[in-house]
Enzyme design. Structure first.
Site, mmCIF file in Angstrom:
data_model
loop_
_atom_site.group_PDB
_atom_site.id
_atom_site.type_symbol
_atom_site.label_atom_id
_atom_site.label_comp_id
_atom_site.label_asym_id
_atom_site.label_seq_id
_atom_site.Cartn_x
_atom_site.Cartn_y
_atom_site.Cartn_z
ATOM 1 N N ASP A 15 0.828 -1.206 0.000
ATOM 2 C CA ASP A 15 0.000 0.000 0.000
ATOM 3 C C ASP A 15 0.861 1.255 0.000
ATOM 4 O O ASP A 15 0.514 2.263 -0.632
ATOM 5 C CB ASP A 15 -0.935 0.007 1.213
ATOM 6 C CG ASP A 15 -1.998 -1.081 1.129
ATOM 7 O OD1 ASP A 15 -2.355 -1.472 -0.007
ATOM 8 O OD2 ASP A 15 -2.468 -1.542 2.182
ATOM 9 N N ARG A 32 -10.798 -3.228 11.191
ATOM 10 C CA ARG A 32 -11.708 -4.107 10.458
ATOM 11 C C ARG A 32 -11.713 -5.544 10.979
ATOM 12 O O ARG A 32 -12.458 -6.377 10.476
ATOM 13 C CB ARG A 32 -11.374 -4.071 8.964
ATOM 14 C CG ARG A 32 -11.750 -2.753 8.317
ATOM 15 C CD ARG A 32 -11.494 -2.750 6.836
ATOM 16 N NE ARG A 32 -10.078 -2.785 6.517
ATOM 17 C CZ ARG A 32 -9.591 -2.708 5.280
ATOM 18 N NH1 ARG A 32 -10.419 -2.607 4.252
ATOM 19 N NH2 ARG A 32 -8.290 -2.733 5.061
ATOM 20 N N HIS A 90 -7.196 -17.008 5.406
ATOM 21 C CA HIS A 90 -8.046 -16.976 4.218
ATOM 22 C C HIS A 90 -7.178 -16.934 2.970
ATOM 23 O O HIS A 90 -6.096 -16.339 2.954
ATOM 24 C CB HIS A 90 -8.973 -15.755 4.259
ATOM 25 C CG HIS A 90 -10.100 -15.835 3.287
ATOM 26 N ND1 HIS A 90 -10.037 -15.267 2.033
ATOM 27 C CD2 HIS A 90 -11.332 -16.414 3.373
ATOM 28 C CE1 HIS A 90 -11.178 -15.491 1.401
ATOM 29 N NE2 HIS A 90 -11.973 -16.185 2.184
#
Length: 241
Positions: A15, A68, A206
């Site tokens: 990022d 989050r 995940h």
């Protein structure tokens, strides 16, 4: 306009790399997860309006001043309701194959087979429900794995073509997390850049957080020093494109 896809696990510097390019070059950015966040922010607004759950806006789904990973304490039935609303939102942007039917009055609803599939997927997830887990469930567990593998790539392609003659030098996609997305990018002529921080691994199990393999022709930026050193490596990498 040069198409660049970035890859890297959490906290690899991916990022930061995207932000540096955006701030220092003529560049436009597209997030593959953008429509996922849009859909869930909309769905949460519809769902939470009639509950005691907190208000979560698009900002929270982006992770701005919000963790989050926070447990939302949702039941599976509530998650199914949220996913139905998210599907309705997305179908308005680009139809999802085999999901919706119309009644005699033209009202749209999720068909029985699709609803059962959504229900089965959610009922088989035993994780706590956070914003991040909702995003993973909608983006991968439901859409990619059960309805349309290339759905998010199609939305990207539409945006890319709309901006093709916009005058930007670079079109950056900073959040590629699945191999089939990266294969599509390579087929479209994208430069794939992996940002790698030695020893950095994601604790998230995940599939979207596992990292992607480096293929022939890909470029690698090793983020093993200071910010200034990372920025220098980014500049040198862009020079060879």
């Amino acid at each position: 306009m040069k198409l660049i896809f970035l890859s890297g696990v959490k906290r690899s510097g991916k990022d930061t790399t995207a932000d540096f390019i955006m701030s220092n070059y003529s560049a436009v950015k597209y997030q593959l997860a953008g429509p996922i966040k849009d859909a869930l922010a909309y769905a949460w607004g519809v769902f939470a309006a009639n509950t005691d759950y907190p208000c979560l806006t698009r900002k929270e789904f982006e992770g701005i001043d919000y963790d989050r990973e926070t447990n939302l304490n949702l039941t599976k039935l509530e998650v199914i309701t949220i996913m139905e609303q998210a599907f309705c939102y997305l179908n308005g942007k680009s139809p999802i194959k085999g999901v919706f039917v119309f009644d005699d009055e033209g009202k749209e609803s999720v068909n029985f087979v699709a609803f059962n599939k959504i229900t089965d997927v959610i009922n088989n997830i035993e994780d706590q429900w956070s914003v991040r887990r909702l995003m993973q469930a909608l983006g991968t567990d439901l859409i990619v794995n059960n309805f349309d593998r290339m759905y998010w790539v199609k939305l990207f392609a539409l945006d890319y073509l709309d901006k093709f003659n916009s005058g930007y030098d670079y079109y950056i996609v900073p959040d590629t997390r699945q191999d089939h997305e990266m294969d599509a990018a390579r087929a479209m002529g994208a430069t794939v850049i992996h940002v790698v921080r030695p020893g950095q691994k994601s604790n998230d199990t995940h599939i979207t957080e596992a990292g992607l393999p480096i293929r022939d022709g890909d470029l690698v930026i090793t983020n093993d020093g200071s910010l200034e050193e990372l920025f220098s490596k980014i500049k040198n990498t862009l020079k060879v494109l």
